[in-house]
Design an enzyme around this catalytic site. Structure first.
Site, PDB file in Angstrom:
ATOM      1  CB  CYS A  66      -0.851  -0.134   1.449  1.00 49.16           C
ATOM      2  SG  CYS A  66      -1.805  -1.719   1.342  1.00 49.16           S
ATOM      3  CB  CYS A 101      -3.563  -1.779  -2.031  1.00 49.70           C
ATOM      4  SG  CYS A 101      -5.347  -1.383  -0.685  1.00 49.70           S
ATOM      5  CB  CYS A 121      -4.023   2.544   2.451  1.00 55.57           C
ATOM      6  SG  CYS A 121      -4.981   1.560   2.017  1.00 55.57           S
ATOM      7  CB  CYS A 148      -4.487   3.310  -0.381  1.00 51.45           C
ATOM      8  SG  CYS A 148      -2.840   1.975  -1.516  1.00 51.45           S
TER       9      CYS A 148
END
Length: 194
Positions: free
Chosen positions: A36, A67, A40, A70
């Site tokens: 991430c 992810c 995030c 994000c």
């Protein structure tokens, strides 16, 4: 290059979702296999499960997936890849209390989007998939162990035994006790005819 030590500054940036650190570093979570941006909004991971990378390419080369929430590579994760990630998570955690919210947090997406995407790709809801996995594991335990129905129900994540029996009968057409009896007698009958 992966940074082994997590400084207080970096950890604070992760915990506070500090967007000013985006593209300064990326963090990956060992238990989910996802990486991430610091900003995030996903659930805060356990500190001991976090790895730090200087860029997205390093995280990707270490076999972490971007992810879904994000989008650390600024690309959209293909839906099939995300569903594979979700089913993998469920397969490893099916005995636990799995809500759509928990799965969405662990797989970095919104519950609504996760539910809709999962059903579109697999044809069933995440809840139906969880029940299938639980009943598959229960079938294996009924045939291979001498555990009680109550013990099996609890071991597959359905601690309410009457509810477990109802779901099992709905999916298999027989109660767990009937299923075990038939399978064991069939096995004994096959063994006697050899």
């Amino acid at each position: 290059m992966k940074v082994d030590r997590l400084s207080d500054e970096i950890w604070k940036a992760i915990v506070s979702n500090d967007a000013s650190y985006d593209n300064v570093f990326f963090y990956a979570i060992r238990t989910t296999g996802i990486f991430c941006k610091p900003s995030c909004k996903s659930r805060i991971p356990k500190k001991e499960n976090v790895y730090i990378f200087q860029n997205a390419e390093e995280a990707l080369s270490a076999n972490f997936r971007p992810c879904k929430r994000c989008k650390p590579t600024d690309e959209r994760l293909p839906d099939q890849t995300w569903v594979d990630q979700i089913t993998d998570y469920i397969d490893r955690h099916y005995p636990e209390n799995l809500t759509l919210q928990i799965i969405a947090e662990m797989c970095h997406g919104s519950p609504y989007h996760l539910h809709r995407t999962f059903k579109r790709i697999t044809g069933i809801t995440p809840s139906e998939y969880i029940q299938q996995r639980r009943i598959e594991k229960a079938v294996k335990a009924l045939i291979e162990t001498d555990q009680t129905i109550q013990e099996i129900a609890k071991s597959v994540g359905i601690p309410n035994t009457p509810y477990f029996i109802t779901i099992f009968k709905k999916m298999k057409g027989k109660t767990p006790k009937e299923y075990r009896y038939i399978k064991r007698n069939l096995h004994l009958h096959r063994g006697a005819t050899k």
